[in-house]
Design a protein around this motif. Structure first.
Motif, short mmCIF file in Angstrom:
data_model
loop_
_atom_site.label_atom_id
_atom_site.label_comp_id
_atom_site.label_asym_id
_atom_site.label_seq_id
_atom_site.Cartn_x
_atom_site.Cartn_y
_atom_site.Cartn_z
N ARG A 8 8.22 -7.64 -0.75
CA ARG A 8 9.09 -7.33 0.19
C ARG A 8 10.25 -6.78 -0.42
NH1 ARG A 8 8.36 -8.65 5.82
NH2 ARG A 8 10.63 -8.46 5.74
N CYS A 29 18.61 -2.62 4.73
CA CYS A 29 17.35 -1.74 4.94
C CYS A 29 17.30 -1.11 6.21
CB CYS A 29 16.19 -2.50 4.85
SG CYS A 29 15.98 -3.28 3.03
N VAL A 41 13.76 2.90 3.68
CA VAL A 41 12.58 1.96 3.77
C VAL A 41 13.00 0.86 4.69
CG1 VAL A 41 11.84 2.44 1.31
CG2 VAL A 41 13.51 0.49 1.90
N LYS A 42 12.10 0.18 5.33
CA LYS A 42 12.21 -0.94 6.28
C LYS A 42 12.09 -2.10 5.33
CE LYS A 42 9.69 1.01 10.15
NZ LYS A 42 8.59 0.92 11.11
N SER A 44 10.15 -4.60 5.44
CA SER A 44 8.90 -5.03 4.92
C SER A 44 8.25 -4.19 4.02
CB SER A 44 8.07 -5.14 6.23
OG SER A 44 7.97 -3.98 6.75
N ARG A 45 8.83 -3.19 3.37
CA ARG A 45 8.36 -2.23 2.41
C ARG A 45 8.01 -3.12 1.10
NH1 ARG A 45 7.78 0.71 -1.92
NH2 ARG A 45 8.09 2.94 -1.99
N GLU A 51 9.34 1.53 -9.77
CA GLU A 51 9.79 2.39 -8.92
C GLU A 51 11.40 2.08 -9.17
OE1 GLU A 51 6.99 2.28 -4.95
OE2 GLU A 51 8.13 0.15 -5.19
#
Length: 129
Positions: A8, A29, A41-42, A44-45, A51
């Motif tokens: 997460r 977030c 992004v949230k 929980s992403r 990345e």
């Protein structure tokens, strides 16, 4: 912890010491200050290796490449094992400039009110009124 599916983002930002607490990372977030692949992004992403994460901390935007996702908080010396700092030097220069910002107040005006404080914060962040 090496999960193939990722960790997460809020937990990772806390583990990499970008934010002091996980709840602060989650809140950032939700405010839209964490961006991966030009998408906010949230909390929980899931984040995976390779990345690039953009973290907006006014007045500058930090950029990090994920080396190894981890949900275990590491010491400050071991942060390089989790992330690589890609923040441009001109962004870091903004941070140095911001440290020297002094707000002048007339003697005898007392403590700043809430309104004054918000104005001072806007000036420091570089946001127009």
């Amino acid at each position: 912890m090496n999960n193939q599916e990722g960790i997460r983002i809020d937990k990772f930002l806390w583990a990499a010491r970008i934010y002091k607490t996980r709840s602060i990372a989650s809140e950032e977030c939700r405010k839209g200050r964490i961006i991966i692949d030009n998408v906010t992004v949230k909390p929980s992403r899931m984040v995976t290796a390779g990345e690039i994460i953009t973290v907006k901390k006014p007045p500058i935007n930090f950029r990090f490449r994920v080396v190894e996702p981890s949900d275990k908080r590491v010491s400050a010396k071991l942060i390089q094992s989790l992330i690589i700092d890609l923040t441009p030097e001109d962004e870091k220069a903004k941070l140095e400039m911001g440290k020297s910002t002094v707000v002048f107040r007339e003697k005898g005006t007392g403590r700043p009110t809430k309104k004054d404080r918000r104005l001072i914060d806007r000036l420091r962040e570089g946001i127009d009124q």
